[in-house]
Scaffold this active site. Structure first.
Site, PDB file in Angstrom:
ATOM      1  N   THR A 126      -6.067  32.057  15.813  1.00 41.44           N
ATOM      2  CA  THR A 126      -7.398  32.346  15.274  1.00 41.44           C
ATOM      3  C   THR A 126      -8.524  31.727  16.098  1.00 41.44           C
ATOM      4  OG1 THR A 126      -8.877  31.792  13.428  1.00 41.44           O
ATOM      5  CG2 THR A 126      -6.979  30.374  13.709  1.00 41.44           C
ATOM      6  N   GLU A 128     -10.826  30.224  14.783  1.00 43.78           N
ATOM      7  CA  GLU A 128     -11.161  28.961  14.109  1.00 43.78           C
ATOM      8  C   GLU A 128     -10.691  27.748  14.928  1.00 43.78           C
ATOM      9  OE1 GLU A 128     -12.789  28.558  10.739  1.00 43.78           O
ATOM     10  OE2 GLU A 128     -13.415  30.418  11.681  1.00 43.78           O
ATOM     11  N   TYR A 150      -7.209  24.269   7.698  1.00 43.84           N
ATOM     12  CA  TYR A 150      -6.661  25.557   8.123  1.00 43.84           C
ATOM     13  C   TYR A 150      -6.530  25.599   9.642  1.00 43.84           C
ATOM     14  CZ  TYR A 150      -6.682  30.438   9.529  1.00 43.84           C
ATOM     15  OH  TYR A 150      -6.395  31.635  10.145  1.00 43.84           O
ATOM     16  N   LYS A 154      -3.270  25.843  12.214  1.00 43.63           N
ATOM     17  CA  LYS A 154      -3.081  26.899  13.217  1.00 43.63           C
ATOM     18  C   LYS A 154      -2.940  26.309  14.628  1.00 43.63           C
ATOM     19  CE  LYS A 154      -3.049  30.789  10.866  1.00 43.63           C
ATOM     20  NZ  LYS A 154      -2.026  31.842  10.988  1.00 43.63           N
TER      21      LYS A 154
HETATM   22  N1  GDD Z   1     -15.933  32.982   1.969  1.00 45.75           N
HETATM   23  C1  GDD Z   1     -17.258  32.753   1.955  1.00 45.75           C
HETATM   24  N2  GDD Z   1     -17.955  32.895   0.793  1.00 45.75           N
HETATM   25  N3  GDD Z   1     -17.852  32.424   3.130  1.00 45.75           N
HETATM   26  C2  GDD Z   1     -19.195  32.231   3.110  1.00 45.75           C
HETATM   27  C3  GDD Z   1     -19.963  32.370   1.951  1.00 45.75           C
HETATM   28  C4  GDD Z   1     -19.318  32.696   0.727  1.00 45.75           C
HETATM   29  O1  GDD Z   1     -19.929  32.813  -0.335  1.00 45.75           O
HETATM   30  N4  GDD Z   1     -21.260  32.131   2.282  1.00 45.75           N
HETATM   31  C5  GDD Z   1     -21.295  31.887   3.590  1.00 45.75           C
HETATM   32  N5  GDD Z   1     -20.049  31.928   4.106  1.00 45.75           N
HETATM   33  C6  GDD Z   1     -19.687  31.688   5.513  1.00 45.75           C
HETATM   34  C7  GDD Z   1     -18.578  30.668   5.719  1.00 45.75           C
HETATM   35  O2  GDD Z   1     -19.119  29.342   5.682  1.00 45.75           O
HETATM   36  C8  GDD Z   1     -18.082  31.101   7.097  1.00 45.75           C
HETATM   37  O3  GDD Z   1     -18.854  30.530   8.130  1.00 45.75           O
HETATM   38  C9  GDD Z   1     -18.324  32.609   7.134  1.00 45.75           C
HETATM   39  O4  GDD Z   1     -19.160  32.902   6.016  1.00 45.75           O
HETATM   40  C10 GDD Z   1     -17.055  33.452   7.060  1.00 45.75           C
HETATM   41  O5  GDD Z   1     -16.236  32.960   6.023  1.00 45.75           O
HETATM   42  P1  GDD Z   1     -14.920  33.760   5.562  1.00 45.75           P
HETATM   43  O6  GDD Z   1     -15.236  35.178   5.357  1.00 45.75           O
HETATM   44  O7  GDD Z   1     -14.310  32.997   4.447  1.00 45.75           O
HETATM   45  O8  GDD Z   1     -13.984  33.736   6.860  1.00 45.75           O
HETATM   46  P2  GDD Z   1     -13.660  32.573   7.927  1.00 45.75           P
HETATM   47  O9  GDD Z   1     -14.499  32.810   9.141  1.00 45.75           O
HETATM   48  O10 GDD Z   1     -13.734  31.236   7.300  1.00 45.75           O
HETATM   49  O11 GDD Z   1     -12.129  32.845   8.285  1.00 45.75           O
HETATM   50  C11 GDD Z   1     -11.580  34.145   8.467  1.00 45.75           C
HETATM   51  O12 GDD Z   1     -11.554  34.514   9.829  1.00 45.75           O
HETATM   52  C12 GDD Z   1     -10.751  33.684  10.668  1.00 45.75           C
HETATM   53  C13 GDD Z   1     -10.849  34.210  12.114  1.00 45.75           C
HETATM   54  O13 GDD Z   1     -10.194  35.422  12.266  1.00 45.75           O
HETATM   55  C14 GDD Z   1     -10.172  34.110   7.876  1.00 45.75           C
HETATM   56  O14 GDD Z   1      -9.633  35.407   7.901  1.00 45.75           O
HETATM   57  C15 GDD Z   1      -9.289  33.194   8.700  1.00 45.75           C
HETATM   58  O15 GDD Z   1      -7.955  33.239   8.187  1.00 45.75           O
HETATM   59  C16 GDD Z   1      -9.310  33.660  10.155  1.00 45.75           C
HETATM   60  O16 GDD Z   1      -8.522  32.805  10.960  1.00 45.75           O
END
Ligand code: GDD
Length: 337
Positions: A126, A128, A150, A154
């Site tokens: 990822t 991340e 997380y 990874k």
């Molecule tokens: N979930 C969530 N909910 N995120 C929020 C919100 C909210 O209300 N408001 C802002 N965010 C911001 C988070 O702080 C983060 O920076 C961004 O939105 C994306 O959050 P997520 O959609 O939860 O995804 P992620 O970036 O943390 O992780 C996803 O992508 C990675 C890269 O492919 C996941 O799928 C991971 O498993 C994956 O590795």
């Protein structure tokens, strides 16, 4: 050709199983039994596709189960997608995240090494791993600096795969995938949370979307494009690591704006930080901010340099940011009809 997919009931399993079936593969999936007997995205597949998938009930934290399965099936390919993949949750539940993501990956690697060493393995790493990178864009040479349990899990996963690849001469490749989303994305992830709420607002809801860090910068692509990249990684002469992304950066705020644009609303932003709000033209609150959805540490500033995948895999993302947002919002609008 036979392939096993761990995590088949997630978003990527949904698209990958359809891709592999269309290529004539025999597709097997590992599924954890749960008391409600729901099967995640498998339940969303058309019946004629779902019944072609051979399901094995078990858990990646059970090494014996995996070894027996690999011994029996000896698949040509294994896509290891199963994980506790929600970054926010990993801060509250670090140990269970480590158990699934580190222990599970180690079990998959051991099962291949001991029971089916000719199996080619894909590991879902990822973006991340980069934490909050200083260099832009990020590629396979960018240093890792994980900033969540997380991401730490990874990091252990990607290095376990690299170690097994080198030590035992196994075909194991890592996909360093940037955020990839779709109409079957889980509702806890920010893109789907937004697309679902926007569809409800279009249908008369007065509830604003309550979000956390609106300024987080991510590189968002369409999951359907990315599973094709996974498959390509296993068709090379040698195993390797590849970045997949779009090379386009957007904030959460921009995602919300683009989603509201689909339903004809222009968002006007007022205030800052925790007091920021997004208003409609007629002054209705569409977006609010709450501390609840901030993480103890943010990982962002993402922009992928996928030139290695483009050159070696001949892979390129087909779906642009605006089209991705449209696909997601229109799908959620259809579901409410
Ligand atoms: N979930 C969530 N909910 N995120 C929020 C919100 C909210 O209300 N408001 C802002 N965010 C911001 C988070 O702080 C983060 O920076 C961004 O939105 C994306 O959050 P997520 O959609 O939860 O995804 P992620 O970036 O943390 O992780 C996803 O992508 C990675 C890269 O492919 C996941 O799928 C991971 O498993 C994956 O590795």
């Amino acid at each position: 050709m036979k392939a096993i997919i761990t995590g088949i009931s997630g978003q990527d399993g949904y698209f990958l199983s359809q891709l592999l079936l269309s290529k004539g593969y025999e597709v097997h999936g590992i599924l954890r039994r749960n008391s409600s007997m729901t099967q995640g995205t498998l339940d969303l597949l058309p019946e004629n596709i779902r019944k072609q998938i051979i399901i094995h009930y078990g858990d990646i934290t059970d090494g014996n189960f995996l070894s027996n399965l690999l011994q029996k099936e000896k698949p040509e390919e294994l896509y290891h997608l199963a994980a506790q993949s929600f970054v926010g949750y990993s801060f509250q539940n670090a140990l269970s995240t480590y158990d699934a993501n580190i222990g599970g990956t180690l079990n998959v690697c051991n099962a291949i090494k001991d029971a089916s060493p000719d199996t080619r393995m894909y590991f879902a790493a990822t973006s991340e791993l980069f934490g909050q990178p200083k260099e832009t864009p990020q590629n396979e040479m960018t240093p890792f600096f994980p900033r969540s349990p997380y991401a730490v899990s990874k990091l252990a996963g990607i290095w376990t795969v690299r170690t097994y690849r080198d030590a035992y001469k196994l075909y194991m490749s890592n996909g360093i995938l940037f955020n990839h989303e779709s109409e079957v994305r889980g509702p806890e992830f920010v893109t789907r949370k937004i697309s679902q709420a926007v569809a409800k607002i279009a249908n008369g809801s007065h509830d604003p979307i309550v979000l956390g860090n609106l300024s987080a910068v991510k590189d968002w692509g369409y999951a359907k494009d990315y599973v094709d990249g996974m498959w390509r990684m296993l068709q090379q002469d040698y195993p390797d690591d590849f970045v997949l992304g779009t090379g386009e950066s957007h904030t959460v705020r921009e995602f919300a704006e683009a989603a509201f644009r689909i339903i004809g609303e222009t968002v006007e932003w007022r205030g800052s930080g925790i007091n920021e709000v997004g208003l409609s033209g007629d002054g209705k609150t569409l977006v609010k901010v709450s501390k609840e959805f901030f993480r103890p540490l943010e990982s962002d500033n993402y922009k992928a340099d996928y030139s290695k995948a483009k050159k070696k895999l001949r892979w390129e993302p087909e779906t642009k940011f605006k089209d991705l947002v449209r696909i997601m919002v229109e799908s959620d609008l259809r579901k409410l009809k």
